[in-house]
Design an enzyme around this catalytic site. Structure first.
Site, PDB file in Angstrom:
ATOM      1  N   HIS A 164      -5.558  -0.077   0.161  1.00  0.00           N
ATOM      2  CA  HIS A 164      -5.385  -1.475   1.726  1.00  0.00           C
ATOM      3  C   HIS A 164      -4.449  -2.121   1.865  1.00  0.00           C
ATOM      4  O   HIS A 164      -3.184  -2.112   1.720  1.00  0.00           O
ATOM      5  CB  HIS A 164      -6.498  -2.799   0.156  1.00  0.00           C
ATOM      6  CG  HIS A 164      -8.025  -2.380  -0.024  1.00  0.00           C
ATOM      7  ND1 HIS A 164      -8.065  -1.840  -1.146  1.00  0.00           N
ATOM      8  CD2 HIS A 164      -8.605  -1.958   0.479  1.00  0.00           C
ATOM      9  CE1 HIS A 164      -9.140  -1.775  -0.919  1.00  0.00           C
ATOM     10  NE2 HIS A 164     -10.482  -1.351  -0.749  1.00  0.00           N
ATOM     11  N   CYS A 251      -6.909  -8.013  -6.258  1.00  0.00           N
ATOM     12  CA  CYS A 251      -8.578  -6.855  -6.857  1.00  0.00           C
ATOM     13  C   CYS A 251      -9.167  -7.048  -8.007  1.00  0.00           C
ATOM     14  O   CYS A 251     -10.638  -7.119  -8.035  1.00  0.00           O
ATOM     15  CB  CYS A 251      -8.974  -5.602  -6.473  1.00  0.00           C
ATOM     16  SG  CYS A 251      -7.094  -4.798  -7.274  1.00  0.00           S
TER      17      CYS A 251
END
Ligand code: CIR
Length: 256
Positions: A164, A251
């Site tokens: 990401h 996350c």
């Protein structure tokens, strides 16, 4: 200032989640210990936590960041790019509804993972990745614009070492971006103070400013020392087991 965070305890089938790295199987007892330390760290930063129960339907569901983008003006539910994770959004919704009156969402065929969204004050960098597609980025940019925020996209699809956008950059306040070496020359980062992360420490670029502290993964002394030298206060956490599943510090929580 953040006051709250939403997390989800890892399930016993955590090791069945998605991963692109070859670092071995996570040890579940250590997964739980590291998650508990992460929760303690957020409490130490002054946050009240909502810790959801494990959801065995979704082995990756401890990575709650990917399911929503929480801004002071609204929550935006994502539509995760990995089909196996799509249902996680429904699971997080009740926890978000208790705190957000305005909830928007990304619709098919758009996909967005929260890990691709980097908020830097009132500007949002939106990563186009193998999870966040251009249509998802377009929908998100439209939502953000209506909310009074600006945004721009950064294509990370060719950067094979990261999953990401936020695997490679972090905004840590004080107009400062922590940036992996490969991304440091991006003209969009002009005007920010940059802390460059060397190739060997790339994993540590996913650090998280939480109130007075910056959460940093253990084992990356150069970044830790650089942050300290610049007046930040690193809080070091062992992330070895989450790293095995492509997970980083950001996350594991939704902070607001
Ligand atoms: C996945 O591949 O989706 C998970 N195993 C890891 C997600 C990490 N999320 C994040 O960096 N925001």
């Amino acid at each position: 200032m953040f006051t709250r965070a939403i997390l989800r305890t890892p399930g016993s089938n955590f090791a069945e989640g998605l991963t692109t790295v070859d670092l071995g199987m996570p040890h579940f007892d250590q997964v739980l210990t590291q998650h508990a330390c992460y929760c303690d760290a957020l409490r130490e930063c002054g946050l009240s936590l909502t810790v959801l129960d494990p959801d065995l339907r979704y082995p990756d569901s401890t990575f709650v960041e990917d399911t929503a983008i929480l801004t002071p003006r609204a929550a935006i539910l994502t539509r995760p790019g990995a089909a196996a994770r799509e249902g996680e959004v429904e699971g997080i919704l009740p926890a978000i509804q208790t705190s957000f009156g305005s909830i928007l969402s990304i619709e098919e065929p758009g996909t967005v993972d929260g890990g691709d969204i980097c908020e830097a004050e009132s500007h949002f960098f939106i990563g186009i990745s193998h999870r966040t597609n251009p249509e998802g980025a377009r929908q998100l940019a439209a939502h953000l614009s209506r909310l009074g925020y600006t945004s721009s996209t950064i294509d990370v699809r060719a950067m094979t070492s990261i999953l990401h956008l936020k695997s490679g950059i972090a905004y840590i306040g004080e107009n400062t971006l922590v940036v992996m070496d490969e991304m440091a020359a991006n003209p969009q980062f002009q005007g920010f103070n940059l802390i460059r992360v060397s190739v060997e420490e790339t994993y540590a670029a996913n650090c998280v400013r939480v109130n007075d502290r910056v959460l940093v993964a253990s084992g990356f002394p150069r970044l830790r020392d650089e942050l300290t030298a610049r007046g930040f206060s690193p809080l070091i956490l062992n992330m070895s087991e989450f790293r095995k599943m492509d997970g980083g510090l950001s996350c594991l929580s939704l902070r607001f």
